[in-house]
Write an enzyme that holds these catalytic residues in place. Structure first.
Site, PDB file in Angstrom:
ATOM      1  N   LYS A 160       0.832  -1.207   0.000  1.00  0.00           N
ATOM      2  CA  LYS A 160       0.000   0.000   0.000  1.00  0.00           C
ATOM      3  C   LYS A 160       0.863   1.252   0.000  1.00  0.00           C
ATOM      4  CE  LYS A 160      -3.894  -1.600   2.777  1.00  0.00           C
ATOM      5  NZ  LYS A 160      -4.671  -1.285   3.978  1.00  0.00           N
ATOM      6  N   GLY A 166      -8.701   6.464  -1.730  1.00  0.00           N
ATOM      7  CA  GLY A 166      -9.673   6.173  -2.780  1.00  0.00           C
ATOM      8  C   GLY A 166      -9.448   4.830  -3.445  1.00  0.00           C
ATOM      9  N   GLY A 167      -8.856   3.901  -2.695  1.00  0.00           N
ATOM     10  CA  GLY A 167      -8.650   2.556  -3.229  1.00  0.00           C
ATOM     11  C   GLY A 167      -7.499   2.474  -4.230  1.00  0.00           C
ATOM     12  N   GLU A 202       1.283  -5.206   4.135  1.00  0.00           N
ATOM     13  CA  GLU A 202       0.350  -5.785   5.105  1.00  0.00           C
ATOM     14  C   GLU A 202      -0.019  -7.186   4.685  1.00  0.00           C
ATOM     15  OE1 GLU A 202      -3.290  -3.499   5.370  1.00  0.00           O
ATOM     16  OE2 GLU A 202      -2.389  -2.163   6.825  1.00  0.00           O
ATOM     17  N   LYS A 203      -0.330  -7.993   5.650  1.00  0.00           N
ATOM     18  CA  LYS A 203      -0.917  -9.294   5.349  1.00  0.00           C
ATOM     19  C   LYS A 203      -2.199  -9.033   4.560  1.00  0.00           C
ATOM     20  CE  LYS A 203      -1.730 -13.722   6.364  1.00  0.00           C
ATOM     21  NZ  LYS A 203      -0.858 -14.504   5.521  1.00  0.00           N
ATOM     22  N   ASN A 291     -10.494   8.149   8.333  1.00  0.00           N
ATOM     23  CA  ASN A 291     -10.853   9.244   7.429  1.00  0.00           C
ATOM     24  C   ASN A 291     -11.292  10.438   8.253  1.00  0.00           C
ATOM     25  OD1 ASN A 291     -10.330   7.995   4.932  1.00  0.00           O
ATOM     26  ND2 ASN A 291     -12.230   6.848   5.107  1.00  0.00           N
ATOM     27  N   ARG A 293     -12.990  13.157   7.830  1.00  0.00           N
ATOM     28  CA  ARG A 293     -13.997  13.964   7.122  1.00  0.00           C
ATOM     29  C   ARG A 293     -15.335  13.244   7.206  1.00  0.00           C
ATOM     30  NH1 ARG A 293     -14.682  10.345   3.044  1.00  0.00           N
ATOM     31  NH2 ARG A 293     -12.825   9.230   2.396  1.00  0.00           N
ATOM     32  N   VAL A 296     -19.259   9.418   2.391  1.00  0.00           N
ATOM     33  CA  VAL A 296     -20.442   9.251   1.537  1.00  0.00           C
ATOM     34  C   VAL A 296     -21.532   8.506   2.311  1.00  0.00           C
ATOM     35  CG1 VAL A 296     -21.291   8.269  -0.636  1.00  0.00           C
ATOM     36  CG2 VAL A 296     -18.959   9.167  -0.512  1.00  0.00           C
ATOM     37  N   ARG A 339     -25.264   3.266  -3.808  1.00  0.00           N
ATOM     38  CA  ARG A 339     -24.656   4.388  -4.550  1.00  0.00           C
ATOM     39  C   ARG A 339     -24.996   4.241  -6.026  1.00  0.00           C
ATOM     40  NH1 ARG A 339     -18.538   5.618  -2.425  1.00  0.00           N
ATOM     41  NH2 ARG A 339     -18.899   5.225  -0.207  1.00  0.00           N
TER      42      ARG A 339
HETATM   43  P1  ADP Z   1      -8.081   3.720   0.722  1.00  0.00           P
HETATM   44  O1  ADP Z   1      -7.602   4.810   1.622  1.00  0.00           O
HETATM   45  O2  ADP Z   1      -7.436   3.791  -0.623  1.00  0.00           O
HETATM   46  O3  ADP Z   1      -9.569   3.597   0.683  1.00  0.00           O
HETATM   47  P2  ADP Z   1      -7.929   1.506   2.647  1.00  0.00           P
HETATM   48  O4  ADP Z   1      -6.739   1.219   3.429  1.00  0.00           O
HETATM   49  O5  ADP Z   1      -9.077   2.167   3.341  1.00  0.00           O
HETATM   50  O6  ADP Z   1      -7.508   2.357   1.356  1.00  0.00           O
HETATM   51  O7  ADP Z   1      -8.464   0.185   1.992  1.00  0.00           O
HETATM   52  C1  ADP Z   1      -9.515   0.185   1.046  1.00  0.00           C
HETATM   53  C2  ADP Z   1     -10.036  -1.213   0.837  1.00  0.00           C
HETATM   54  O8  ADP Z   1      -8.961  -2.085   0.430  1.00  0.00           O
HETATM   55  C3  ADP Z   1     -10.605  -1.886   2.083  1.00  0.00           C
HETATM   56  O9  ADP Z   1     -11.954  -1.542   2.305  1.00  0.00           O
HETATM   57  C4  ADP Z   1     -10.437  -3.336   1.719  1.00  0.00           C
HETATM   58  O10 ADP Z   1     -11.446  -3.712   0.807  1.00  0.00           O
HETATM   59  C5  ADP Z   1      -9.121  -3.369   0.961  1.00  0.00           C
HETATM   60  N1  ADP Z   1      -7.969  -3.688   1.853  1.00  0.00           N
HETATM   61  C6  ADP Z   1      -7.195  -2.807   2.518  1.00  0.00           C
HETATM   62  N2  ADP Z   1      -6.253  -3.437   3.268  1.00  0.00           N
HETATM   63  C7  ADP Z   1      -6.430  -4.764   3.068  1.00  0.00           C
HETATM   64  C8  ADP Z   1      -5.783  -5.956   3.563  1.00  0.00           C
HETATM   65  N3  ADP Z   1      -4.747  -5.885   4.418  1.00  0.00           N
HETATM   66  N4  ADP Z   1      -6.246  -7.149   3.154  1.00  0.00           N
HETATM   67  C9  ADP Z   1      -7.286  -7.232   2.288  1.00  0.00           C
HETATM   68  N5  ADP Z   1      -7.929  -6.150   1.783  1.00  0.00           N
HETATM   69  C10 ADP Z   1      -7.522  -4.933   2.151  1.00  0.00           C
END
Ligand code: ADP
Length: 447
Positions: A160, A166-167, A202-203, A291, A293, A296, A339
């Site tokens: 990450k 935003g994914g 991360e795992k 987050n 803020r 949605v 949505r």
């Molecule tokens: P962003 O800030 O881009 O939204 P997040 O850290 O909130 O990123 O993660 C967004 C989505 O990614 C989570 O809701 C989940 O679906 C997936 N995700 C994040 N971390 C993991 C993980 N360690 N293992 C599996 N899925 C993950």
């Protein structure tokens, strides 16, 4: 006569009209901003003034900090409402608002900055005894070292971007062969997309649910939670359906995570609305991010608690009013949000263009949050979210029935939307049985 307070809405679309209504109900004046392609946004017609801040490109308009501050000066606003997306989690913008004498409606820039850096946020969470996904947040200098680190965590892992959001900027790695190359390309991508190449590992949890806690703080050490939301129905890490409260989770575990979230906010002197996000797998919670803020999906929390979260944000920022007591907050029924995106329901390609005709759903406990109207042009420049359909009822089964009826009533003609996809999801057995996880939509429904 005392002049009414004034906010400047630094956003567009669904959240702009939501904020306008909330402010108007409180008797505040409203100034709004728009890019040249957005001059027919509904909330502009309902604002006291509407100020053009630049051409359609977001960097020249909704991310144009100087233009937004100038608009605040020009309109004599007391405070700036950032909504979600654009500048909502931009610490330097929050700082600029402060320096220019405008209240930024949200937490302090210092808090935004910590939470915007996922590595720092994770370290902070650990220091507050909040469980996090096992992983590695340090520097990695070479391939051998990377392989050793990940062997300890165990495959699969997810890489990450620390500054990601935003994914975006995440990639899953299944074996050591792809590891080093993935790390390097993730770093390059993060540098390009966010101007910060820092990554962490991360795992990768295989079938977690996404459960989050809504919190609200007064900025002076008091805070409450407004229970949980389940946002596990996602596509490409983007939420599609959200529900409140999260069901089928041991009560004691829920309380633990809600209380830990509140404690964290108290320690941070957190101000305003925020969300602490967790993954939940095999009865365990793991913090992923906070987050800073409104989100949605705040609407489903409003439906079950009866609290208007946007008004709570405004009242705190403009009048220093904070009336929450944990013991007064109760869950009443169940709520769900679909949505509605302007996109092809099969290919997910955005579908901008003119909406020829709109018919909004209605009825008891049916809510439609949207800027669209017959003749509205969906621009190609922004997020494809055009509406939120929100319903509430006594329990989840009734909510699903109500949502089916609401979606049958909704008509959006002229562009493609994902309305049919929602209707398919609402007939899916796994979804109906609450037997789904973050990849369920992609693995089992759209395939
Ligand atoms: P962003 O800030 O881009 O939204 P997040 O850290 O909130 O990123 O993660 C967004 C989505 O990614 C989570 O809701 C989940 O679906 C997936 N995700 C994040 N971390 C993991 C993980 N360690 N293992 C599996 N899925 C993950």
């Amino acid at each position: 006569m005392k002049q009414s307070k004034k906010i400047l809405i630094a956003n567009r679309g669904v959240i702009a009209i939501r904020a306008l209504r909330a402010a108007r109900e409180l008797g505040y004046s409203v100034a709004s901003v728009y890019s040249t392609i957005d001059r027919d946004q509904k909330h502009l017609k309902l604002s006291d003034e509407a100020i053009c801040i630049g051409p359609p490109e977001t960097k020249d308009s909704y991310l144009n900090e100087a233009a937004i501050i100038s608009a605040a000066e020009l309109s004599g606003a007391d405070a700036i409402y950032p909504g979600f997306g654009f500048l909502a989690e931009n610490a330097s913008f929050a700082e600029k608002c402060r320096e220019s004498g405008f209240k930024f409606i949200g937490p302090d820039p210092e808090v935004i900055a910590i939470m915007g850096d996922k590595i720092k946020a994770k370290e902070l969470a650990k220091s507050l005894n909040i469980p996090v996904v096992p992983g590695y947040e340090g520097e990695i200098y070479n391939e051998n070292e990377a392989i050793k680190i990940v062997e300890e965590i165990g495959y699969p892992v997810i890489i990450k971007a620390s500054a990601g959001g935003g994914g975006r900027g995440m990639r899953v790695v299944n074996s050591s062969d792809e590891l080093w190359q993935s790390i390097q390309s993730a770093q390059n991508e993060a540098e390009l997309a966010f101007g910060d190449g820092k990554i962490f590992i991360e795992k990768y949890l295989k079938k977690p649910r996404h459960i989050e806690v809504q919190i609200f703080g007064n900025g002076k050490g008091e805070a409450v939670h407004l229970f949980t939301r389940d946002c596990s129905l996602q596509r490409k890490y983007q939420k599609i359906i959200e529900e409140a409260p999260a069901l089928n989770i041991d009560n004691q575990k829920l309380e633990e995570i809600q209380n830990l979230s509140v404690e964290a906010c108290k320690k941070l002197n957190y101000e305003g609305a925020g969300t602490i996000e967790f993954l939940y797998e095999n009865d365990d919670f793991y913090f992923i991010e906070m987050n800073t803020r409104i989100q949605v999906e705040h609407t489903v929390t409003e439906m079950i608690t009866g609290v208007d979260l946007v008004q709570a944000q405004l009242l705190l920022a403009l009048e220093n009013k904070y009336n929450f007591k944990q013991e007064d907050l109760k869950v009443n029924g169940h709520a769900m949000q679909c949505r509605i995106n302007a996109e092809d329901p099969e290919t997910f390609v955005p579908s901008p263009g003119r909406i020829d005709r709109v018919h909004r759903p209605g009825g008891y406990h049916v809510r439609f949050e949207s800027q669209i109207y017959s003749g509205y042009q969906v621009p190609a420049n922004y997020d494809s979210l055009i509406a939120e359909v929100i319903v509430k009822d006594k329990d989840r089964d009734r909510v699903i029935n109500k949502m089916r009826v609401a979606l049958q009533e909704l008509v959006v003609e002229g562009i493609k939307t994902n309305q049919n996809l929602h209707q398919r999801i609402l007939e899916d057995k796994g979804f109906l049985n609450l037997d789904y996880y973050i990849k369920y939509l992609e693995e089992k429904i759209i395939k």
